[in-house]
Write a protein that holds these residues in place. Structure first.
Motif, PDB file in Angstrom:
ATOM      1  N   GLN A  15       0.842  -1.186   0.000  1.00  0.00           N
ATOM      2  CA  GLN A  15       0.000   0.000   0.000  1.00  0.00           C
ATOM      3  C   GLN A  15       0.885   1.246   0.000  1.00  0.00           C
ATOM      4  N   CYS A  16       0.275   2.375  -0.251  1.00  0.00           N
ATOM      5  CA  CYS A  16       1.050   3.613  -0.368  1.00  0.00           C
ATOM      6  C   CYS A  16       1.853   3.905   0.900  1.00  0.00           C
ATOM      7  N   ASP A  17       1.248   3.640   2.057  1.00  0.00           N
ATOM      8  CA  ASP A  17       1.944   3.951   3.312  1.00  0.00           C
ATOM      9  C   ASP A  17       2.965   2.882   3.697  1.00  0.00           C
ATOM     10  N   GLU A  18       3.166   1.895   2.833  1.00  0.00           N
ATOM     11  CA  GLU A  18       4.127   0.831   3.114  1.00  0.00           C
ATOM     12  C   GLU A  18       5.373   0.925   2.230  1.00  0.00           C
ATOM     13  N   VAL A  19       5.498   2.034   1.504  1.00  0.00           N
ATOM     14  CA  VAL A  19       6.634   2.185   0.586  1.00  0.00           C
ATOM     15  C   VAL A  19       7.959   2.198   1.351  1.00  0.00           C
ATOM     16  N   LYS A  20       7.985   2.847   2.511  1.00  0.00           N
ATOM     17  CA  LYS A  20       9.231   2.870   3.296  1.00  0.00           C
ATOM     18  C   LYS A  20       9.623   1.461   3.723  1.00  0.00           C
ATOM     19  N   GLY A  21       8.628   0.646   4.078  1.00  0.00           N
ATOM     20  CA  GLY A  21       8.910  -0.743   4.426  1.00  0.00           C
ATOM     21  C   GLY A  21       9.433  -1.525   3.238  1.00  0.00           C
ATOM     22  N   MET A  22       8.922  -1.207   2.066  1.00  0.00           N
ATOM     23  CA  MET A  22       9.410  -1.837   0.837  1.00  0.00           C
ATOM     24  C   MET A  22      10.895  -1.531   0.635  1.00  0.00           C
ATOM     25  N   VAL A  23      11.277  -0.279   0.894  1.00  0.00           N
ATOM     26  CA  VAL A  23      12.685   0.111   0.767  1.00  0.00           C
ATOM     27  C   VAL A  23      13.542  -0.678   1.757  1.00  0.00           C
ATOM     28  N   ARG A  24      13.047  -0.819   2.988  1.00  0.00           N
ATOM     29  CA  ARG A  24      13.810  -1.569   3.996  1.00  0.00           C
ATOM     30  C   ARG A  24      14.028  -3.016   3.570  1.00  0.00           C
ATOM     31  N   GLU A  25      12.995  -3.615   2.970  1.00  0.00           N
ATOM     32  CA  GLU A  25      13.152  -4.997   2.500  1.00  0.00           C
ATOM     33  C   GLU A  25      14.227  -5.078   1.423  1.00  0.00           C
ATOM     34  N   GLY A  83       4.120   7.671  -1.570  1.00  0.00           N
ATOM     35  CA  GLY A  83       4.555   6.962  -0.369  1.00  0.00           C
ATOM     36  C   GLY A  83       5.718   7.616   0.340  1.00  0.00           C
ATOM     37  N   LYS A  84       6.288   8.663  -0.263  1.00  0.00           N
ATOM     38  CA  LYS A  84       7.367   9.464   0.323  1.00  0.00           C
ATOM     39  C   LYS A  84       8.553   8.628   0.801  1.00  0.00           C
ATOM     40  N   PRO A  85       9.205   7.936  -0.124  1.00  0.00           N
ATOM     41  CA  PRO A  85      10.424   7.227   0.283  1.00  0.00           C
ATOM     42  C   PRO A  85      11.497   8.238   0.673  1.00  0.00           C
ATOM     43  N   LYS A  86      12.354   7.861   1.595  1.00  0.00           N
ATOM     44  CA  LYS A  86      13.392   8.786   2.060  1.00  0.00           C
ATOM     45  C   LYS A  86      14.682   8.651   1.256  1.00  0.00           C
ATOM     46  N   VAL A  87      14.616   7.917   0.149  1.00  0.00           N
ATOM     47  CA  VAL A  87      15.806   7.692  -0.670  1.00  0.00           C
ATOM     48  C   VAL A  87      15.517   8.080  -2.116  1.00  0.00           C
ATOM     49  N   ASN A  88      16.584   8.284  -2.877  1.00  0.00           N
ATOM     50  CA  ASN A  88      16.428   8.466  -4.316  1.00  0.00           C
ATOM     51  C   ASN A  88      16.001   7.140  -4.941  1.00  0.00           C
ATOM     52  N   VAL A  89      15.088   7.200  -5.890  1.00  0.00           N
ATOM     53  CA  VAL A  89      14.665   6.001  -6.612  1.00  0.00           C
ATOM     54  C   VAL A  89      15.131   6.139  -8.057  1.00  0.00           C
TER      55      VAL A  89
END
Length: 281
Positions: free
Chosen positions: A7-17, A95-101
């Motif tokens: 989900q949109c609010d899980e994008v940061k978790g996706m980055v962590r994975e 989702g506002k990831p804290k990294v460059n994509v």
């Protein structure tokens, strides 16, 4: 291998994975034109087509693999029509990831990129509250967090150019902590503390700061050596009779040295115990 919908609010978790291992992703729109993003471990993204369809997704689809670190997430797109890629980019941005994509094709060519919002501002304002050291011993992190809180308010007292350098060092320290690189983080903390002390902006002078930093480092090292001694004691208990008695006495010597804060002596004693245990195997 299970596929997870993001989900949109899980994008940061996706980055962590993606920072832990290479992941596969698949993306499309569902029948209601809502974004549908799924991920799973491994490097076979084409296997996500069926889960996407079962979840209501329909062509065109994009899929590929991705990896991430503290600075960026690289998405290697094996199939990515431009329209779908732009939809994926909008979804990730929300989702506002804290990294460059960075989006690449499977030939290594850069297709597109997405920068986190307010990158420079967020980096300057990082402080101890941004520590998210998941899966890391809290007792090891707490002293560093306490020291960062202490120096955070003093960084603003440094002259302009130095203040910017110290803020960047603070941000780098926090990233190191979140990645579990505690020794590197501790070195940076000490550098910041010394710089502030040298400016006379701290109640401690530079020498006192060095002594306190060394004490905290020794304390963390002491904890590690105590755990080592406890592990050795368990191994010694399984040694045969005569050797067990001799090694038990050696463990007691190491424990006494630890109580006396003689870390070097304790390390040497435990090194000898480990060598002796190795000869019994």
């Amino acid at each position: 291998m299970s596929a997870d919908r993001i989900q949109c609010d899980e994008v940061k978790g996706m980055v962590r994975e993606g920072s832990k291992k290479r992941m596969s992703f698949g993306f499309c729109l569902d029948q209601l034109k809502d974004p549908l993003l799924m991920i799973q471990p491994g490097a076979k993204p084409e296997t996500l087509r069926n889960p996407l369809k079962q979840a209501g997704g329909k062509p065109p689809m994009a899929w590929g693999t991705y990896v991430a670190d503290s600075e960026q997430m690289e998405m290697i797109c094996e199939q990515a029509p431009n329209a779908v890629l732009q939809q994926l980019k909008r979804f990730l941005k929300a989702g506002k990831p804290k990294v460059n994509v960075l989006f690449y094709d499977d030939g290594g060519n850069l297709l597109d990129s997405l920068k986190p919002e307010n990158t420079d501002k967020s980096r300057k304002n990082l402080d101890a509250r941004d520590i998210e050291a998941h899966g890391i011993d809290a007792k090891a992190v707490l002293p560093l967090k306490r020291r960062l809180k202490r120096i955070g308010s003093r960084i603003g007292l440094a002259p302009g150019p130095l203040e910017l350098k110290l803020k960047r060092a603070m941000a780098r320290t926090i990233r190191h902590i979140n990645e579990g690189r505690l020794q590197e983080a501790e070195t940076l903390v000490l550098v910041i503390e010394r710089a502030i002390a040298a400016l006379g902006k701290d109640r401690e002078d530079e020498a006192a700061t060095m002594r306190r930093g060394q004490r905290e480092s020794d304390q963390r090292s002491l904890g590690a050596q105590v755990k080592r001694a406890q592990a050795l004691q368990a191994h010694v208990a399984r040694a045969p009779g005569p050797a067990r008695d001799r090694l038990t006495r050696a463990v007691h010597v190491a424990a006494r040295l630890l109580k006396q804060r003689d870390l070097n002596g304790a390390r040497d004693a435990m090194d000898k115990i480990e060598k002796a245990l190795a000869t019994l195997v």
